[in-house]
Motif scaffolding. Structure first.
Motif, PDB file in Angstrom:
ATOM      1  N   SER A 105     -13.675 -20.369  25.540  1.00 36.21           N
ATOM      2  CA  SER A 105     -12.810 -19.158  26.308  1.00 36.21           C
ATOM      3  C   SER A 105     -12.532 -18.390  25.584  1.00 36.21           C
ATOM      4  CB  SER A 105     -11.994 -19.954  26.712  1.00 36.21           C
ATOM      5  OG  SER A 105     -12.209 -20.942  27.979  1.00 36.21           O
ATOM      6  N   SER A 172     -11.395 -22.068  36.551  1.00 38.42           N
ATOM      7  CA  SER A 172     -10.742 -21.014  35.908  1.00 38.42           C
ATOM      8  C   SER A 172      -9.259 -20.445  35.999  1.00 38.42           C
ATOM      9  CB  SER A 172     -12.031 -19.498  34.463  1.00 38.42           C
ATOM     10  OG  SER A 172     -13.287 -20.975  34.328  1.00 38.42           O
ATOM     11  N   MET A 199     -16.389 -16.273  29.025  1.00 40.72           N
ATOM     12  CA  MET A 199     -16.495 -18.149  28.400  1.00 40.72           C
ATOM     13  C   MET A 199     -17.974 -18.557  28.105  1.00 40.72           C
ATOM     14  SD  MET A 199     -13.312 -19.999  31.124  1.00 40.72           S
ATOM     15  CE  MET A 199     -13.612 -20.902  30.566  1.00 40.72           C
TER      16      MET A 199
END
Length: 208
Positions: A105, A172, A199
């Motif tokens: 991330s 997310s 990501m």
């Protein structure tokens, strides 16, 4: 989000492109590919979510241009939350299963002292009750780009149904907690380079 399919081994996963051609009794790894990607949620309203699928349909990038939180905010909330649920439709031939191997991330955060940010990712396959959940926390003072790297142990990974195409869901979410410093300034997950949160995903496969 960038994802690539790889085969687990005793060392590192090998790219799918390097796999040998399938025989009549083996599944064809070239038949594992991405068909479609969609996104929904307050963190990716219409016009703020985009994606590109590579020509070989084995990798993809998703951009979240509004998956971010700021403090102070117009509503005066001391704890904020936002998320985006992305669904990736995978074509998986008979005899194979896929799962997440590693997750990266990347973004940017500015947090005044006392303000905390939390990034959480959940991964699961439609129809499979067991998934994976990873999270990372940042505490102010903080002013920098970040790159969180997580590896999911092979034995604890959540796998797609055996021998069937699958919907891979990626939830997310971000949380910003300013209770300890409600008037402090914070910006979470606005990438300082291109203005979007990214990501990176690597998938692994196994025979079943």
């Amino acid at each position: 989000m960038l994802a690539s399919f790889a085969a687990p081994s005793s060392d590192e996963p090998q790219p799918l492109a390097d796999a040998p051609e399938a025989t009549a009794s083996e599944p064809d790894l070239n038949e594992v590919y991405i068909e479609e990607i969609k996104g929904v949620g307050p963190g990716c309203p219409a016009g703020t979510f985009d994606y590109t699928i590579a020509e070989d349909k084995k990798s993809f990038i998703i951009g979240f241009f509004e998956l971010r939180l700021e403090n102070p905010n117009p509503a005066g909330k001391k704890i904020q939350y936002t998320n985006c649920l992305a669904t990736v439709k995978l074509h998986v031939p008979g005899g194979l299963q896929v799962s997440v191997a590693t997750v990266n991330s990347r973004g940017y955060a500015f947090l005044d002292p006392g303000i905390r940010g939390r990034q959480t990712s959940k991964y699961f396959f439609a129809g499979v009750p067991v998934g994976n959940k990873l999270h990372t926390e940042l505490s102010g003072p903080f002013d920098d780009d970040y790159d969180f790297a997580d590896a999911i142990p092979f034995g604890s990974a959540a796998w797609s149904p055996c021998g069937d195409s699958a919907i891979f869901a990626i939830d997310s979410s971000l949380q910003l907690n300013a209770i300890a410093n409600p008037n402090g300034v914070a910006l979470f997950n606005l990438n300082s380079i291109d203005g979007r949160f990214e990501m990176v995903y690597q998938l692994q496969w196994q025979k079943c």
